[in-house]
Write a protein that holds these residues in place. Sequence first.
Motif, PDB file in Angstrom:
ATOM      1  N   PHE A  71       0.833  -1.208   0.000  1.00 14.40           N
ATOM      2  CA  PHE A  71       0.000   0.000   0.000  1.00 14.40           C
ATOM      3  C   PHE A  71       0.868   1.259   0.000  1.00 14.40           C
ATOM      4  N   ALA A  72       1.916   1.230   0.821  1.00 18.90           N
ATOM      5  CA  ALA A  72       2.797   2.406   0.891  1.00 18.90           C
ATOM      6  C   ALA A  72       3.509   2.609  -0.447  1.00 18.90           C
ATOM      7  N   ILE A  73       3.893   1.509  -1.084  1.00 21.96           N
ATOM      8  CA  ILE A  73       4.541   1.623  -2.403  1.00 21.96           C
ATOM      9  C   ILE A  73       3.573   2.234  -3.412  1.00 21.96           C
ATOM     10  N   LYS A  74       2.295   1.798  -3.358  1.00 19.90           N
ATOM     11  CA  LYS A  74       1.292   2.358  -4.275  1.00 19.90           C
ATOM     12  C   LYS A  74       1.227   3.873  -4.148  1.00 19.90           C
ATOM     13  N   CYS A  96       2.672   9.277  -6.278  1.00 18.37           N
ATOM     14  CA  CYS A  96       3.279  10.606  -6.076  1.00 18.37           C
ATOM     15  C   CYS A  96       4.641  10.708  -6.778  1.00 18.37           C
ATOM     16  N   GLU A  97       4.997   9.702  -7.558  1.00 20.34           N
ATOM     17  CA  GLU A  97       6.293   9.678  -8.248  1.00 20.34           C
ATOM     18  C   GLU A  97       7.473   9.795  -7.282  1.00 20.34           C
ATOM     19  N   SER A  98       7.330   9.149  -6.111  1.00 20.94           N
ATOM     20  CA  SER A  98       8.421   9.152  -5.133  1.00 20.94           C
ATOM     21  C   SER A  98       9.441   8.079  -5.500  1.00 20.94           C
ATOM     22  N   THR A 103      14.947   5.703   7.409  1.00 21.08           N
ATOM     23  CA  THR A 103      14.774   5.080   6.092  1.00 21.08           C
ATOM     24  C   THR A 103      13.291   4.978   5.721  1.00 21.08           C
ATOM     25  N   PRO A 104      12.631   6.114   5.441  1.00 17.71           N
ATOM     26  CA  PRO A 104      11.228   6.058   5.033  1.00 17.71           C
ATOM     27  C   PRO A 104      11.094   5.270   3.731  1.00 17.71           C
ATOM     28  N   ILE A 105       9.964   4.597   3.542  1.00 15.21           N
ATOM     29  CA  ILE A 105       9.796   3.763   2.345  1.00 15.21           C
ATOM     30  C   ILE A 105       9.778   4.599   1.064  1.00 15.21           C
ATOM     31  N   CYS A 106       9.248   5.840   1.137  1.00 15.09           N
ATOM     32  CA  CYS A 106       9.226   6.692  -0.049  1.00 15.09           C
ATOM     33  C   CYS A 106       9.865   8.040   0.262  1.00 15.09           C
ATOM     34  N   THR A 107      10.666   8.535  -0.664  1.00 13.10           N
ATOM     35  CA  THR A 107      11.197   9.892  -0.507  1.00 13.10           C
ATOM     36  C   THR A 107      10.984  10.659  -1.801  1.00 13.10           C
ATOM     37  N   LYS A 143      -0.134  23.713  -9.849  1.00 11.56           N
ATOM     38  CA  LYS A 143       1.194  23.832  -9.255  1.00 11.56           C
ATOM     39  C   LYS A 143       1.592  22.514  -8.595  1.00 11.56           C
ATOM     40  N   GLU A 144       2.890  22.353  -8.420  1.00 13.96           N
ATOM     41  CA  GLU A 144       3.401  21.141  -7.802  1.00 13.96           C
ATOM     42  C   GLU A 144       3.592  21.358  -6.314  1.00 13.96           C
ATOM     43  N   VAL A 145       3.121  20.424  -5.508  1.00 14.36           N
ATOM     44  CA  VAL A 145       3.477  20.423  -4.088  1.00 14.36           C
ATOM     45  C   VAL A 145       4.409  19.231  -3.876  1.00 14.36           C
ATOM     46  N   GLY A 146       5.603  19.517  -3.418  1.00 12.28           N
ATOM     47  CA  GLY A 146       6.597  18.463  -3.238  1.00 12.28           C
ATOM     48  C   GLY A 146       6.247  17.555  -2.069  1.00 12.28           C
ATOM     49  N   ILE A 147       6.596  16.287  -2.206  1.00 11.64           N
ATOM     50  CA  ILE A 147       6.446  15.340  -1.100  1.00 11.64           C
ATOM     51  C   ILE A 147       7.840  15.127  -0.508  1.00 11.64           C
ATOM     52  N   THR A 148       7.975  15.326   0.791  1.00 15.28           N
ATOM     53  CA  THR A 148       9.260  15.113   1.446  1.00 15.28           C
ATOM     54  C   THR A 148       9.502  13.624   1.622  1.00 15.28           C
ATOM     55  N   ARG A 149       8.491  12.962   2.197  1.00 18.18           N
ATOM     56  CA  ARG A 149       8.634  11.541   2.489  1.00 18.18           C
ATOM     57  C   ARG A 149       7.275  10.912   2.767  1.00 18.18           C
ATOM     58  N   ILE A 150       7.207   9.600   2.614  1.00 21.05           N
ATOM     59  CA  ILE A 150       6.045   8.838   3.071  1.00 21.05           C
ATOM     60  C   ILE A 150       6.621   7.686   3.885  1.00 21.05           C
TER      61      ILE A 150
END
Lengths: 96, 485
Positions: free
Chosen positions: B66-69, B74-76, B105-109, B123-130
């Motif tokens: 699910f986290a990978i999805k 989000c193109e992380s 070590t978050p699964i997504c950055t 506009k783009e809102v950046g994702i720091t981490r998931i």
Amino acid sequence: MEITDDLVEHIAHLARLEFEGEKKEAIKADLTKIIGFVDQLNAVDTEGVEPLIFMTNSINVLREDEVKETITQVEALKNAPHKDSDYFKIPKVLKK
Amino acid sequence: MGLSEEIRNKYQAVIGLEVHAQMLTKTKAYSNDKNEFGSQPNTNISAITLGHPGTLPRMNKKTIDFAIKMGLACESDIAPEQYFARKNYFYPDLPKGYQITQDTTPICTGGKVIVKDGEGAEKEVGITRIHMEEDAGKSIHDIDPFNTLIDLNRAGVPLIEIVSEPDIRSSQEAYNYLTEIRKLVRYLDICDGNMEEGSLRCDANVSVMLKGSSEYGTRTETKNLNSIRNVQRAIDFEIERQIIANENGETINQETRNFNAVTGTTTAMRSKEAANDYRYFPEPDLQPISVDQNHIDRVQSTMPPLPAALFKKYTQELGLSAYDAEILTDQKEIALFFEDIISNTKNYKSAANWLMGSVKSYLNEKAIGIGEFPISAARISELINLIDSGKVSNNLASQKLFPAMLESDDSPLKIAEVNNWIQDSDEDAIKNMVLEVFAENPSEFERFKGGEKKLMGFLMGQLMKKSQGKADPKSASKLINELAK
């Protein structure tokens, strides 16, 4: 490492414990001994040694998403000192 | 608070959001007990959830997928190697005394979410981490006057925390961002997105700075936001409060604040530097996780089309309006139904109109979802093709055929045939009827012939009556004009 009053108070606060008077002196003495004991490890030169987190090399020890009911509500509450038929009871957390 | 436009315009708000989403897994993050909202208190529990000594947590496969999805949506970047950490704090609804979470070590950055800004531009809102973590139990303060009650059903429920960059510049943008995140988790079917029940939660980090400044102001973190609208209200209040504090030369404390939905205000909960010392360290009880490209590809292959991609397809390839595309992509089930319709017809506009018109009003009237709609997407496409082939008129289709399809599983063609609704476009048959109409209404015919064109409506009406609504209006009006010459 010196165990100061401030440090004892900080750690006590994080653990939600209180130490006053003699008890505070006692815990200070204990902590000093414990830290002193563990401090001996600093004598070992660990330059260039990766920290060891896991005792085995296994990875991806995972489980399937399948429900298994292992204990009942009665069993869950059994060891609680303060409870009713549904809940664990604790002293009021919020002050109104 | 009275804040003049002039003073407000001196400042720029800087906002970052932390979103916690409860995963729609059957079981908890690290144990096999049930993940279910609304069960009897303290029934979804296990020795692991209760934090009994000697128990060992074990990671739920589903949570990782699910986290990978979410990361892929989000193109992380997905971290190939991860391990967990303990975040230590004492609170009665946290039985172990620590939360198992991902720290270093978050699964997504990285990654991004495209949202509309306050003016409606993209506009783009950046994702720091998931990262993956677990929920705490629930403290109940209002049932028993003398005690706090603890329900541990929620303890250990898997969460992902989605942390945005401080890229958001207004409360409207924050609203749009959250709406997009909720749409994404619902499309991906990883979280039900219900903010009122707390399965999607949001903390807002807000600061203000003078416009043109390169240094952010001190930020506050506001919690207890149980709807997207309340996130917006809390941010509006914080921006105003901080601007006024700045104008009065007061310092803003870095602190956690609580939102009160009744008054629309925020108040300080606790001061960050004093309280928070979580003493993170690696969780030795959970073995590390390794995610390879095969794993990522496998998850990717189970992903549905995402709303942003569908929106682009509908507006750019299918030629639909942005308004139509917005409505069609708002809910996954509607979008997928639309996809099914257009896999059998090329009349996209008509497909959109049927879905947003007759179908949606039926769903609204019956208060049901598209999943319970009695007509399949394939039959809607047949209906559209039937109209386009000229066999039934649009009018007849919406007045008679569509209602009949709700009651029968037959193909629209068969229903139309059985009811004798197939439109006559056979010229000879219509020609005879036109001549009959002329003969039966000689004075109207003469006046029409003499140039009184408004009598076309009358003649058409007579013709339709005669043909029982089956004459194709287009060829009929052509014939009337020709034969009257």
